[in-house]
Write a protein that holds these residues in place. Structure first.
Motif, PDB file in Angstrom:
ATOM      1  N   VAL A   1     -39.357   2.462  18.114  1.00  0.00           N
ATOM      2  CA  VAL A   1     -39.086   1.616  19.275  1.00  0.00           C
ATOM      3  C   VAL A   1     -39.214   0.143  18.935  1.00  0.00           C
ATOM      4  N   SER A   2     -40.182  -0.195  18.080  1.00  0.00           N
ATOM      5  CA  SER A   2     -40.460  -1.597  17.808  1.00  0.00           C
ATOM      6  C   SER A   2     -41.034  -1.741  16.410  1.00  0.00           C
ATOM      7  N   ASP A   3     -40.844  -2.926  15.843  1.00  0.00           N
ATOM      8  CA  ASP A   3     -41.498  -3.253  14.574  1.00  0.00           C
ATOM      9  C   ASP A   3     -42.924  -3.732  14.809  1.00  0.00           C
ATOM     10  N   SER A   4     -43.288  -3.859  16.075  1.00  0.00           N
ATOM     11  CA  SER A   4     -44.638  -4.259  16.450  1.00  0.00           C
ATOM     12  C   SER A   4     -45.306  -3.103  17.191  1.00  0.00           C
TER      13      SER A   4
ATOM     14  N   VAL B   1     -46.051   3.376  27.456  1.00  0.00           N
ATOM     15  CA  VAL B   1     -44.848   4.189  27.590  1.00  0.00           C
ATOM     16  C   VAL B   1     -44.997   5.006  28.875  1.00  0.00           C
ATOM     17  N   GLN B   2     -43.878   5.159  29.596  1.00  0.00           N
ATOM     18  CA  GLN B   2     -43.948   5.854  30.878  1.00  0.00           C
ATOM     19  C   GLN B   2     -42.610   6.526  31.167  1.00  0.00           C
ATOM     20  N   TRP B   3     -42.701   7.763  31.663  1.00  0.00           N
ATOM     21  CA  TRP B   3     -41.502   8.494  32.083  1.00  0.00           C
ATOM     22  C   TRP B   3     -40.933   7.901  33.360  1.00  0.00           C
ATOM     23  N   SER B   4     -39.616   8.010  33.517  1.00  0.00           N
ATOM     24  CA  SER B   4     -38.978   7.666  34.785  1.00  0.00           C
ATOM     25  C   SER B   4     -39.390   8.679  35.848  1.00  0.00           C
ATOM     26  N   PRO B   5     -39.622   8.246  37.095  1.00  0.00           N
ATOM     27  CA  PRO B   5     -39.991   9.208  38.148  1.00  0.00           C
ATOM     28  C   PRO B   5     -38.800   9.989  38.694  1.00  0.00           C
TER      29      PRO B   5
ATOM     30  N   PHE C   1     -37.314   7.401  29.616  1.00  0.00           N
ATOM     31  CA  PHE C   1     -38.638   6.778  29.610  1.00  0.00           C
ATOM     32  C   PHE C   1     -38.496   5.334  29.146  1.00  0.00           C
ATOM     33  N   ALA C   2     -39.508   4.531  29.451  1.00  0.00           N
ATOM     34  CA  ALA C   2     -39.519   3.111  29.092  1.00  0.00           C
ATOM     35  C   ALA C   2     -40.746   2.807  28.257  1.00  0.00           C
ATOM     36  N   ALA C   3     -40.602   1.861  27.324  1.00  0.00           N
ATOM     37  CA  ALA C   3     -41.697   1.486  26.433  1.00  0.00           C
ATOM     38  C   ALA C   3     -41.824  -0.027  26.384  1.00  0.00           C
TER      39      ALA C   3
ATOM     40  N   GLY D   1     -40.169  -7.147  24.555  1.00  0.00           N
ATOM     41  CA  GLY D   1     -39.136  -6.434  25.292  1.00  0.00           C
ATOM     42  C   GLY D   1     -39.591  -5.082  25.785  1.00  0.00           C
ATOM     43  N   VAL D   2     -38.837  -4.544  26.735  1.00  0.00           N
ATOM     44  CA  VAL D   2     -39.020  -3.181  27.211  1.00  0.00           C
ATOM     45  C   VAL D   2     -37.768  -2.399  26.835  1.00  0.00           C
ATOM     46  N   GLN D   3     -37.951  -1.310  26.108  1.00  0.00           N
ATOM     47  CA  GLN D   3     -36.837  -0.477  25.690  1.00  0.00           C
ATOM     48  C   GLN D   3     -36.809   0.782  26.549  1.00  0.00           C
ATOM     49  N   MET D   4     -35.620   1.074  27.104  1.00  0.00           N
ATOM     50  CA  MET D   4     -35.440   2.271  27.915  1.00  0.00           C
ATOM     51  C   MET D   4     -34.546   3.250  27.149  1.00  0.00           C
ATOM     52  N   PHE D   5     -35.048   4.475  26.988  1.00  0.00           N
ATOM     53  CA  PHE D   5     -34.331   5.494  26.229  1.00  0.00           C
ATOM     54  C   PHE D   5     -33.869   6.609  27.161  1.00  0.00           C
TER      55      PHE D   5
END
Length: 501
Positions: free
Chosen positions: A398-401, A406-410, A416-418, A424-428
């Protein structure tokens, strides 16, 4: 006396005839003589254009004979291709190529958009970070907690809890509706799932507190204080859980290896210890893919998650990368109670998953499948795991850092989003063939980290993200990220079955 005589004829005028003629003349004179005039609007020249591909004579034929709709050769063509078309249609009925497909006419460039950017000037001026965010049970109020996430002794530094009502007409992004001043840095916050006025918080000092926002003069409702029963290290997670009496208590976890369950006693303003759990290295079960902890050193808890499917199950992540499945009903004693402790602590760990290479910052159970959960930490990856085996199903870079949360979509079983340390926030979306982010949110100023996030369960189109620059951004998510597709649950089930197999 009388005799025949011949004389000239005598005429008598007819008054009736003259009266009729006079009437006709008077009526006929009421209108003037009609003089017809012809006017034309036709142009002097005409032009025509056609787009038909048929020969002109066939087109004219169809226009002149609208009842005759079959152009020459059409019937022969249909008879010639009927067998091939029928065979292909039958083949399509057995194909699954487009099952679950739904057309989406939205602009994919606008999957997310920022609708609010909130900050408390007092926290920003002091360089405080947003360490936790939580939505009220009504979905209208966002609660943000302030503290510090970097190294240093922040135990004695005061901080704030800020509340904004996003449905208020007087909403001021630069001025919170309510500010609660706290004597120590805040490390965790959680809104009550049924009572919108109650908020639980964890402090860097080890205290656990409950605030009641209806008490505007003094919102502090109850606290643990500093005793032998309370935490001595920073509290990294708090959550509301059911107690045996039916009420909700506060579950807290700290880096000292203790997980404590508190009952709220508003009459005396205290949180009373209800259950005590301790994680010791020598009592932790170890799988073939985990490293054995040394001796009786405590397992510092940095993340905690409750199962929405089984009230007896909770998961913990540790500073050393351990990921454990635990049970509230465990009867195994962890150690003898220390002097002054009111309860004997129990050892809750029952299963160990594969150990990560660094501290685990976040764990979250799927709201759509009882066995699936995600975890993330300093290795920059999100691991999709199952309760049924030690190794994860999938690991995504997700990130180099760091990944802080992390949380699932309801509402979307495969989304889910991280929140990452790169800001940044990454949504997969696991339904996509590509494992690249379905959407990205750039949060805060350059160089700042996205420290925390929270989906709004009441309004799933809203996502709150807290940053180390002291701001809280509320993002509007498109329907592509919030509306469930017809086959999404079955895809999640297939994913879970592959893990179990």
């Amino acid at each position: 006396m009388f005799g025949d005589a011949a004389g000239a004829p005598v005429g008598v005028r007819s008054l009736r005839a003259e009266r009729g003629r006079s009437l006709r003349e008077s009526v006929g004179s009421t209108t003037t003589e009609r003089r017809p005039t012809d006017a034309q609007v036709q142009t002097g020249s005409t032009s025509s254009s056609q787009t038909q591909t048929d020969p002109p004579d066939q087109t004219q034929d169809l226009q002149q004979n609208p009842d005759h709709l079959d152009p020459p050769g059409l019937k022969d063509f249909l008879l010639r291709v009927e067998e091939d078309v029928t065979r292909q249609l039958l083949r399509n009925t057995r194909s699954h190529a487009f099952h679950g497909f739904q057309a989406n006419w939205e602009d994919h460039r606008n999957l997310v958009s920022c609708v609010h950017r909130l900050h408390h000037s007092g926290a920003v001026e002091r360089g405080l970070h947003v360490t936790a965010v939580s939505w009220s049970c009504t979905g209208s109020v966002i609660v943000s907690a302030y503290g510090r996430m970097d190294d240093g002794d922040w135990n004695t530094h005061s901080s704030h809890v800020c509340l904004w009502n996003l449905e208020s007409r007087r909403l001021d992004p630069q001025q919170a509706d309510l500010v609660i001043n706290v004597t120590a840095a805040i490390t965790a916050v959680c809104c009550h799932p049924r009572l919108p006025a109650l908020i639980a918080g964890g402090l860097h000092s080890g205290e656990v507190v409950v605030w009641d926002t209806r008490r505007t003069q003094d919102p502090l409702l109850a606290q643990t204080g500093m005793s032998a029963d309370s935490h001595r290290e920073p509290v990294y997670q708090v959550a509301w859980v059911p107690l045996q009496k039916g009420d909700l208590g506060v579950l807290s976890a700290c880096s000292g290896g203790r997980v404590l369950l508190w009952a709220v006693d508003p009459h005396c303003g205290r949180l009373v210890l209800d259950s005590s759990y301790t994680l010791k290295g020598q009592q932790v079960p170890h799988s073939s893919s985990s490293l054995k902890a040394q001796g009786s050193s405590p397992v510092g808890v940095t993340a905690l998650a409750l199962s929405p499917w089984d009230p007896d199950v909770f998961l913990v992540g540790s500073e050393g990368g351990l990921l454990l499945r635990c049970s509230f009903s465990s009867k195994t004693l962890a150690e003898a109670p220390s002097e002054g402790q009111s309860l004997t602590p129990r050892a809750p760990a029952v299963f160990s998953f594969r150990q990560s290479s660094g501290p685990i910052h976040s764990v979250h159970c799927s709201p759509f499948h009882r066995n699936l959960f995600v975890s993330a930490g300093t290795d920059g990856q999100v691991h999709l795991c199952t309760l049924l085996q030690a190794d994860p199903l999938l690991s995504l870079r997700v990130s180099d850092s760091y990944v802080f949360q992390v949380q699932w979509s309801p509402t979307r079983p495969l989304v889910f989003a991280a929140a990452t340390g790169q800001g940044g926030v990454q949504m997969f979306d696991l339904s996509h063939r590509s494992l690249r982010p379905a959407a990205s949110v750039q949060q805060g100023a350059a160089g700042g980290a996205a420290a925390c996030l929270a989906f709004n369960n009441h309004n799933p189109h809203l996502l709150a993200v807290g940053s180390t620059d002291g701001t809280v951004s509320v993002w509007q998510l498109s329907s592509e990220l919030t509306e469930q597709s017809p086959r999404e649950r079955s895809q999640l089930e297939q994913l879970a079955n592959q893990v179990a197999g």
